[in-house]
Motif scaffolding. Structure first.
Motif, short mmCIF file in Angstrom:
data_model
loop_
_atom_site.label_atom_id
_atom_site.label_comp_id
_atom_site.label_asym_id
_atom_site.label_seq_id
_atom_site.Cartn_x
_atom_site.Cartn_y
_atom_site.Cartn_z
N ARG A 1 23.51 -20.09 -16.84
CA ARG A 1 24.21 -21.36 -16.93
C ARG A 1 25.65 -21.27 -16.42
N ASP A 2 26.25 -20.08 -16.53
CA ASP A 2 27.63 -19.91 -16.07
C ASP A 2 27.79 -20.16 -14.58
N ARG A 3 26.72 -20.03 -13.83
CA ARG A 3 26.78 -20.24 -12.40
C ARG A 3 26.71 -21.71 -12.01
N PHE A 4 26.42 -22.58 -12.97
CA PHE A 4 26.17 -23.98 -12.64
C PHE A 4 27.11 -24.94 -13.37
N LEU A 5 28.27 -24.44 -13.77
CA LEU A 5 29.28 -25.33 -14.34
C LEU A 5 29.81 -26.29 -13.27
N THR A 6 30.12 -27.49 -13.66
CA THR A 6 30.72 -28.44 -12.72
C THR A 6 32.16 -28.00 -12.42
N PRO A 7 32.72 -28.46 -11.31
CA PRO A 7 34.12 -28.13 -10.99
C PRO A 7 35.08 -28.53 -12.12
N GLU A 8 34.82 -29.66 -12.74
CA GLU A 8 35.69 -30.12 -13.82
C GLU A 8 35.59 -29.17 -15.03
N ALA A 9 34.38 -28.74 -15.35
CA ALA A 9 34.20 -27.82 -16.47
C ALA A 9 34.90 -26.49 -16.20
N LEU A 10 34.86 -26.06 -14.96
CA LEU A 10 35.55 -24.82 -14.58
C LEU A 10 37.05 -24.97 -14.75
N VAL B 1 30.48 -23.72 -26.76
CA VAL B 1 30.42 -25.17 -26.95
C VAL B 1 30.51 -25.84 -25.59
N ALA B 2 29.40 -26.33 -25.10
CA ALA B 2 29.36 -27.00 -23.80
C ALA B 2 28.35 -28.14 -23.86
N ALA B 3 28.68 -29.23 -23.20
CA ALA B 3 27.79 -30.39 -23.16
C ALA B 3 26.98 -30.35 -21.88
N GLU B 4 25.88 -31.08 -21.86
CA GLU B 4 25.02 -31.10 -20.69
C GLU B 4 25.77 -31.58 -19.46
N ARG B 5 26.74 -32.49 -19.66
CA ARG B 5 27.50 -33.01 -18.52
C ARG B 5 28.39 -31.93 -17.87
N ASP B 6 28.57 -30.80 -18.56
CA ASP B 6 29.39 -29.72 -18.01
C ASP B 6 28.65 -28.91 -16.95
N PHE B 7 27.36 -29.19 -16.79
CA PHE B 7 26.54 -28.41 -15.86
C PHE B 7 26.02 -29.27 -14.72
N LEU B 8 25.91 -28.66 -13.55
CA LEU B 8 25.29 -29.34 -12.42
C LEU B 8 23.83 -29.59 -12.74
N PRO B 9 23.31 -30.78 -12.45
CA PRO B 9 21.90 -31.07 -12.76
C PRO B 9 20.96 -30.11 -12.04
N TYR B 10 19.88 -29.77 -12.71
CA TYR B 10 18.89 -28.86 -12.14
C TYR B 10 18.39 -29.36 -10.79
N GLU B 11 18.15 -30.65 -10.68
CA GLU B 11 17.62 -31.21 -9.44
C GLU B 11 18.57 -30.99 -8.25
N ASP B 12 19.88 -30.94 -8.56
CA ASP B 12 20.87 -30.78 -7.49
C ASP B 12 20.96 -29.34 -6.98
N VAL B 13 20.60 -28.38 -7.81
CA VAL B 13 20.77 -26.97 -7.43
C VAL B 13 19.43 -26.26 -7.23
#
Length: 217
Positions: free
Chosen positions: A138-147, A156-168
């Motif tokens: 999951r650490d590889r798929f954080l959004t730029p904002e989450a980073l 503690v991380a929300a689903e919005r903190d990660f790039l969607p599976y479909e996108d990656v």
């Protein structure tokens, strides 16, 4: 000069592949293209470094020869000839991932690159493997904002903190296929060079049969 040394001096091949000679001239050409990376000054240390460099170069040339034959067997067409001029550009990351012999062989040999691409294309990556990789890294798929906000992907991380599976998904599948292709290439190479016979002074640099061997891929 001993009888063995005299005989070796007159041998014009570095190795035999299925009984066919791989010329020493091909090894010499590669050595000219690749500058020595050792900076030894003592004569005995320099001589040892050069012996190991020749053995290393022999492995690269033999890999090229084996790859040419594999391409011909697979009907992949004759790859472009290797240029003996210039310096091989080998990325440090490739050396770390592949070892110096395979990394240099892929930089040196069009046939090796064609074969690797063919093997990579043959790999099937199940959807479950792609999803599992996404879930476990999951650490590889954080959004730029989450980073930017320093979000802990395993805390503690929300689903919005990660790039969607479909996108990656496609990128992950490509990466896993590439890794599987490299493993297939290593497996092929281990099998292909099992029957290679090396001339004295051209053995694998890690071969314990010669006194100054070292495990350096």
């Amino acid at each position: 000069m001993t009888e063995h040394a005299t005989h070796t001096a007159h041998v014009t091949h570095a190795a035999l592949v299925d009984g066919e000679a791989v010329a020493k001239a091909r090894v010499d050409a590669l050595l000219k293209a690749v500058p020595a990376r050792d900076r030894e000054t003592r004569p005995e240390a320099l001589a040892r470094a050069e012996r190991q460099r020749r053995r290393w170069a022999t492995q690269v040339v033999v890999t090229d020869e084996l790859a040419r034959r594999a391409c011909a067997e697979r009907g992949l067409g004759p790859p472009a000839e290797v240029s003996s001029s210039g310096v091989l550009a080998v990325a440090e990351s490739d050396v770390a991932d592949l070892g110096s012999i395979v990394a240099a062989a892929l930089a040196h040999s069009p046939a090796a690159r064609v074969l690797l691409a063919e093997l990579e294309g043959e790999q099937h990556v199940p959807e479950t493997d792609v999803r599992d990789y996404y879930d476990r890294n999951r650490d590889r798929f954080l959004t730029p904002e989450a980073l930017r906000h320093g979000v802990d992907p395993f805390g503690v991380a929300a689903e919005r903190d990660f790039l969607p599976y479909e996108d990656v998904r496609e990128g992950v599948a490509r990466e896993l296929r590439r890794a599987a292709g490299r493993r297939a290439f290593f497996d092929w190479l281990d099998r292909a060079r099992a029957g290679v016979v090396y001339t004295h002074g051209h053995e694998h640099p890690g071969d314990p049969a010669h006194p100054d061997h070292e495990h350096r891929h």
